[in-house]
Design a protein around this motif. Structure first.
Motif, PDB file in Angstrom:
ATOM      1  N   ILE A 118       0.877  -1.183   0.000  1.00  0.00           N
ATOM      2  CA  ILE A 118       0.000   0.000   0.000  1.00  0.00           C
ATOM      3  C   ILE A 118       0.908   1.225   0.000  1.00  0.00           C
ATOM      4  CG2 ILE A 118      -1.948   1.166   1.101  1.00  0.00           C
ATOM      5  CD1 ILE A 118      -2.632  -1.411   2.503  1.00  0.00           C
ATOM      6  N   PRO A 119       1.368   1.663  -1.148  1.00  0.00           N
ATOM      7  CA  PRO A 119       2.408   2.697  -1.236  1.00  0.00           C
ATOM      8  C   PRO A 119       2.098   3.988  -0.495  1.00  0.00           C
ATOM      9  CG  PRO A 119       2.117   1.628  -3.357  1.00  0.00           C
ATOM     10  CD  PRO A 119       1.017   1.125  -2.473  1.00  0.00           C
ATOM     11  N   LEU A 124      -5.293   2.696  -2.042  1.00  0.00           N
ATOM     12  CA  LEU A 124      -5.156   1.765  -3.154  1.00  0.00           C
ATOM     13  C   LEU A 124      -4.039   0.752  -2.950  1.00  0.00           C
ATOM     14  CD1 LEU A 124      -5.654   4.187  -6.189  1.00  0.00           C
ATOM     15  CD2 LEU A 124      -7.332   2.621  -5.167  1.00  0.00           C
ATOM     16  N   LEU A 125      -4.336  -0.506  -3.347  1.00  0.00           N
ATOM     17  CA  LEU A 125      -3.332  -1.565  -3.320  1.00  0.00           C
ATOM     18  C   LEU A 125      -2.437  -1.475  -4.544  1.00  0.00           C
ATOM     19  CD1 LEU A 125      -5.386  -4.746  -2.367  1.00  0.00           C
ATOM     20  CD2 LEU A 125      -4.078  -3.262  -0.874  1.00  0.00           C
ATOM     21  N   ASN A 126      -1.250  -2.009  -4.401  1.00  0.00           N
ATOM     22  CA  ASN A 126      -0.329  -2.145  -5.520  1.00  0.00           C
ATOM     23  C   ASN A 126      -0.482  -3.563  -6.067  1.00  0.00           C
ATOM     24  OD1 ASN A 126       1.802  -2.380  -7.292  1.00  0.00           O
ATOM     25  ND2 ASN A 126       3.392  -1.904  -5.788  1.00  0.00           N
ATOM     26  N   PRO A 127      -1.095  -3.741  -7.237  1.00  0.00           N
ATOM     27  CA  PRO A 127      -1.345  -5.098  -7.750  1.00  0.00           C
ATOM     28  C   PRO A 127      -0.068  -5.889  -7.997  1.00  0.00           C
ATOM     29  CG  PRO A 127      -1.815  -3.432  -9.430  1.00  0.00           C
ATOM     30  CD  PRO A 127      -1.613  -2.692  -8.148  1.00  0.00           C
ATOM     31  N   LYS A 128       1.030  -5.214  -8.337  1.00  0.00           N
ATOM     32  CA  LYS A 128       2.284  -5.932  -8.563  1.00  0.00           C
ATOM     33  C   LYS A 128       2.835  -6.486  -7.247  1.00  0.00           C
ATOM     34  CE  LYS A 128       3.638  -3.593 -12.820  1.00  0.00           C
ATOM     35  NZ  LYS A 128       4.690  -2.819 -13.524  1.00  0.00           N
ATOM     36  N   ALA A 129       2.586  -5.795  -6.169  1.00  0.00           N
ATOM     37  CA  ALA A 129       3.010  -6.297  -4.863  1.00  0.00           C
ATOM     38  C   ALA A 129       2.186  -7.520  -4.469  1.00  0.00           C
ATOM     39  CB  ALA A 129       2.884  -5.210  -3.806  1.00  0.00           C
ATOM     40  N   VAL A 130       0.887  -7.476  -4.733  1.00  0.00           N
ATOM     41  CA  VAL A 130       0.026  -8.634  -4.442  1.00  0.00           C
ATOM     42  C   VAL A 130       0.521  -9.847  -5.222  1.00  0.00           C
ATOM     43  CG1 VAL A 130      -2.299  -9.573  -4.610  1.00  0.00           C
ATOM     44  CG2 VAL A 130      -1.969  -7.185  -3.925  1.00  0.00           C
ATOM     45  N   LEU A 131       0.846  -9.639  -6.488  1.00  0.00           N
ATOM     46  CA  LEU A 131       1.365 -10.728  -7.317  1.00  0.00           C
ATOM     47  C   LEU A 131       2.674 -11.264  -6.766  1.00  0.00           C
ATOM     48  CD1 LEU A 131       1.241 -12.445  -9.919  1.00  0.00           C
ATOM     49  CD2 LEU A 131       2.432 -10.558 -11.088  1.00  0.00           C
ATOM     50  N   TYR A 132       3.564 -10.354  -6.367  1.00  0.00           N
ATOM     51  CA  TYR A 132       4.868 -10.772  -5.830  1.00  0.00           C
ATOM     52  C   TYR A 132       4.698 -11.632  -4.579  1.00  0.00           C
ATOM     53  CZ  TYR A 132       9.079 -10.385  -2.967  1.00  0.00           C
ATOM     54  OH  TYR A 132      10.148 -10.658  -2.161  1.00  0.00           O
ATOM     55  N   TYR A 133       3.891 -11.186  -3.625  1.00  0.00           N
ATOM     56  CA  TYR A 133       3.748 -11.952  -2.386  1.00  0.00           C
ATOM     57  C   TYR A 133       2.974 -13.246  -2.608  1.00  0.00           C
ATOM     58  CZ  TYR A 133       5.835  -8.057   0.083  1.00  0.00           C
ATOM     59  OH  TYR A 133       6.714  -7.089   0.511  1.00  0.00           O
ATOM     60  N   ASN A 134       2.021 -13.237  -3.510  1.00  0.00           N
ATOM     61  CA  ASN A 134       1.354 -14.495  -3.854  1.00  0.00           C
ATOM     62  C   ASN A 134       2.344 -15.500  -4.419  1.00  0.00           C
ATOM     63  OD1 ASN A 134      -1.401 -14.362  -3.127  1.00  0.00           O
ATOM     64  ND2 ASN A 134      -1.862 -13.030  -4.868  1.00  0.00           N
ATOM     65  N   ALA A 180      -3.363  -4.458   7.716  1.00  0.00           N
ATOM     66  CA  ALA A 180      -3.454  -5.848   8.170  1.00  0.00           C
ATOM     67  C   ALA A 180      -4.634  -6.553   7.513  1.00  0.00           C
ATOM     68  CB  ALA A 180      -3.592  -5.886   9.689  1.00  0.00           C
ATOM     69  N   ASP A 181      -5.741  -5.850   7.364  1.00  0.00           N
ATOM     70  CA  ASP A 181      -6.930  -6.435   6.743  1.00  0.00           C
ATOM     71  C   ASP A 181      -6.627  -6.886   5.321  1.00  0.00           C
ATOM     72  OD1 ASP A 181      -9.553  -7.261   6.518  1.00  0.00           O
ATOM     73  OD2 ASP A 181     -10.348  -5.271   6.137  1.00  0.00           O
ATOM     74  N   VAL A 182      -5.888  -6.075   4.584  1.00  0.00           N
ATOM     75  CA  VAL A 182      -5.516  -6.431   3.212  1.00  0.00           C
ATOM     76  C   VAL A 182      -4.658  -7.699   3.206  1.00  0.00           C
ATOM     77  CG1 VAL A 182      -4.155  -5.737   1.207  1.00  0.00           C
ATOM     78  CG2 VAL A 182      -5.686  -4.095   2.304  1.00  0.00           C
ATOM     79  N   CYS A 183      -3.655  -7.742   4.076  1.00  0.00           N
ATOM     80  CA  CYS A 183      -2.766  -8.907   4.125  1.00  0.00           C
ATOM     81  C   CYS A 183      -3.531 -10.175   4.469  1.00  0.00           C
ATOM     82  CB  CYS A 183      -1.654  -8.671   5.146  1.00  0.00           C
ATOM     83  SG  CYS A 183      -0.496  -7.352   4.729  1.00  0.00           S
ATOM     84  N   LEU A 184      -4.398 -10.091   5.459  1.00  0.00           N
ATOM     85  CA  LEU A 184      -5.160 -11.268   5.887  1.00  0.00           C
ATOM     86  C   LEU A 184      -6.129 -11.724   4.804  1.00  0.00           C
ATOM     87  CD1 LEU A 184      -5.900 -10.073   9.524  1.00  0.00           C
ATOM     88  CD2 LEU A 184      -4.247 -11.815   8.844  1.00  0.00           C
ATOM     89  N   ARG A 185      -6.715 -10.769   4.113  1.00  0.00           N
ATOM     90  CA  ARG A 185      -7.680 -11.104   3.062  1.00  0.00           C
ATOM     91  C   ARG A 185      -7.004 -11.704   1.834  1.00  0.00           C
ATOM     92  NH1 ARG A 185      -9.495  -6.414   2.384  1.00  0.00           N
ATOM     93  NH2 ARG A 185      -8.717  -5.807   0.336  1.00  0.00           N
ATOM     94  N   LYS A 186      -5.855 -11.155   1.458  1.00  0.00           N
ATOM     95  CA  LYS A 186      -5.182 -11.583   0.241  1.00  0.00           C
ATOM     96  C   LYS A 186      -4.349 -12.851   0.422  1.00  0.00           C
ATOM     97  CE  LYS A 186      -6.466  -8.279  -2.592  1.00  0.00           C
ATOM     98  NZ  LYS A 186      -7.241  -8.566  -3.832  1.00  0.00           N
TER      99      LYS A 186
END
Length: 487
Positions: A118-119, A124-134, A180-186
């Motif tokens: 979350i820069p 807003l989320l960073n979709p590339k970060a979500v992809l990286y951690y996934n 934290a909510d974003v991390c737990l959800r994703k």
């Protein structure tokens, strides 16, 4: 090439002859389900500091200002690009996850970068970060390695530091809960072990009192290298906000996610071995005070996460500088953990310094009324271990870390003794897998199992179920290959 291999074998055998032959044990001596792994943090290993939407963290800012002697985490070991340059017998490239699998590790403890995910700190989320951690999580799971995730490891976005002072403001609690909510959800469908905060008891002291870590907020004469801050009161305020953020994140998880994801929440503390310098009553009492401040402030003795309030000594000595919990906050903080993570690297002896309480203008350290004398060799622990590590100088040869082998052998054996004596210890995470950017030593100190091959091979032998002592290298002979865990 044959000459080089012969030379390395001679070095190994000579080193082995000098190592004390201790009692042996194996992985099978540990309970079923006990996990072994390495620990890392985002800023220390990810690199790609300004790529794919990541915003600066408080570490980036101070590094660019030259406060870390020119060292930065801009590249480090470049985990973001998933290529690790490992130094062993020769220079080789190998992905870190394969290295972990070959070593025989069960789990990987890492942190998520708030400024990458979350820069702006919120929104807003960073979709590339979500992809990286996934990808990071999925790849490790595909190799049989559990993901143990820390939400915060000293690296909040610089933007919220600029906007309202970061942890100095209670506003950060709301932003942390959203993060934290974003991390737990994703990621919570695949991550069962969540650590809210890494070493908040160190963060308050080194970042807001003595000014040795970002964001370098402290005041004279207590801290150095600070342009703003107040060492007498801000450490307590920051810690109060940290605890509220921790408890709120745990409450969120239990209310919204735990029933479906079936995971666990914890908090991670830096725990010192504490000993009086002498047997005098004054030094013994000083040690008790210091333990309440350094450790009991969070996790041992009468303390917030167990009893919902700060230790009485801390409240007495800090006075009105320590914020008080409301009744509701106390209930929320009390019991806000499923497990406790313990980091242990060093022990301290304490000498009475009650005279410091005579000063009206004093900081967190003066409130302890105890002088600290570090003693790295006198180490004990009584609590579940989350991370242990031993540093080596940068100049250490890849095959000369015999002291680290003795260190690891002694600590793993002590964990086993603790379990046999009834301690509910569930895992052991060594710091760290790879030599990387160290928060205190930068690139001058090396905590990695790799590229220091001797300790890595000892650990791999142990994880593969072979009985080990600190003399294990006598048995290696011509089959030694530091990148081959099956040799």
């Amino acid at each position: 090439m044959m000459l080089r291999v012969y030379y390395l074998l001679i070095v190994l055998l000579n080193l082995a002859a000098a190592i004390f032959c201790a009692d042996k044990y194996s992985r099978e001596d540990f309970p079923s389900g006990f996990v072994f792994g390495p620990g890392t943090s985002a800023y220390q290993v990810e690199g790609a500091a300004s790529e794919d939407g990541r915003s600066p963290s408080i570490w980036d800012t101070v590094s660019y200002e030259g406060k870390m002697d020119g060292a930065t985490g801009d590249a480090s070991v470049d985990e973001y690009h998933n290529h690790i340059f490992v130094v062993m017998i020769m220079y080789l490239q190998q992905e870190d996850v394969k290295l972990m699998a070959e070593t025989g590790l069960d789990a990987y403890r890492f942190s998520i970068s708030w400024p990458r995910l979350i820069p702006n700190g919120r929104g807003l989320l960073n979709p590339k970060a979500v992809l990286y951690y996934n990808n990071l999580i999925n790849e490790r799971i595909s190799h049989g390695i559990e993901a143990h995730v820390a939400l915060y490891h000293y690296d909040h976005p610089q933007l919220i530091e600029y906007e309202y002072g970061g942890w100095l403001s209670r506003k950060i609690v709301k932003n942390f809960i959203a993060y934290a909510d974003v991390c737990l959800r994703k990621f919570g469908d695949r991550v069962l072990h969540w650590t809210t905060l890494n070493e908040p008891n160190v963060f308050l002291l080194y970042s807001y009192d003595v000014g040795m870590l970002p964001p370098y907020r402290c005041s004279s004469p207590f801290g150095l290298n600070c342009s703003q801050g107040n060492s007498t009161s801000k450490p307590y305020l920051v810690f109060h906000h940290l605890l509220l953020a921790h408890a709120s994140a745990v409450r969120l998880y239990r209310k919204k996610y735990q029933g479906k994801q079936l995971g666990f929440n914890g908090i991670n503390l830096f725990v010192y071995g504490t000993f009086p310098l002498t047997n005098s009553t004054e030094d013994v009492l000083a040690t008790q005070r210091a333990t309440e401040f350094l450790v009991g402030f969070t996790v041992i003795h009468p303390n917030p996460v167990v009893f919902g309030d700060y230790p009485e000594t801390v409240k007495k000595n800090a006075g009105l500088r320590l914020p008080a919990f409301t009744i509701q906050e106390s209930k929320q903080v009390k019991g806000s953990f499923d497990y406790l993570g313990v980091n242990h690297y060093v022990s301290i002896q304490f000498k009475d310094n009650s005279a410091s309480l005579n000063s009206e203008h004093r900081d967190y350290r003066a409130d302890m009324a105890a002088e600290m004398i570090f003693d790295v060799d006198n180490s004990t622990f009584e609590y579940p271990i989350h991370a242990l590590g031993m540093q080596a100088a940068q100049e250490t040869s890849s095959f000369e870390d015999t002291s680290r082998v003795k260190y690891m052998h002694g600590y793993v054996e002590s964990v086993l003794d603790a379990i046999r004596n009834g301690s509910n210890v569930r895992g052991y995470f060594t710091w760290s897998l790879l030599d990387a950017f160290e928060l205190m030593g930068r690139y001058e100190t090396c905590f990695g199992l790799y590229c220091v091959a001797l300790s890595a091979h000892w650990y791999s032998q142990f994880l593969r179920g072979k009985p080990v002592g600190s003399d294990v290298f006598i048995q290696l002979g011509k089959h030694f290959s530091p990148l081959s865990a099956s040799s």
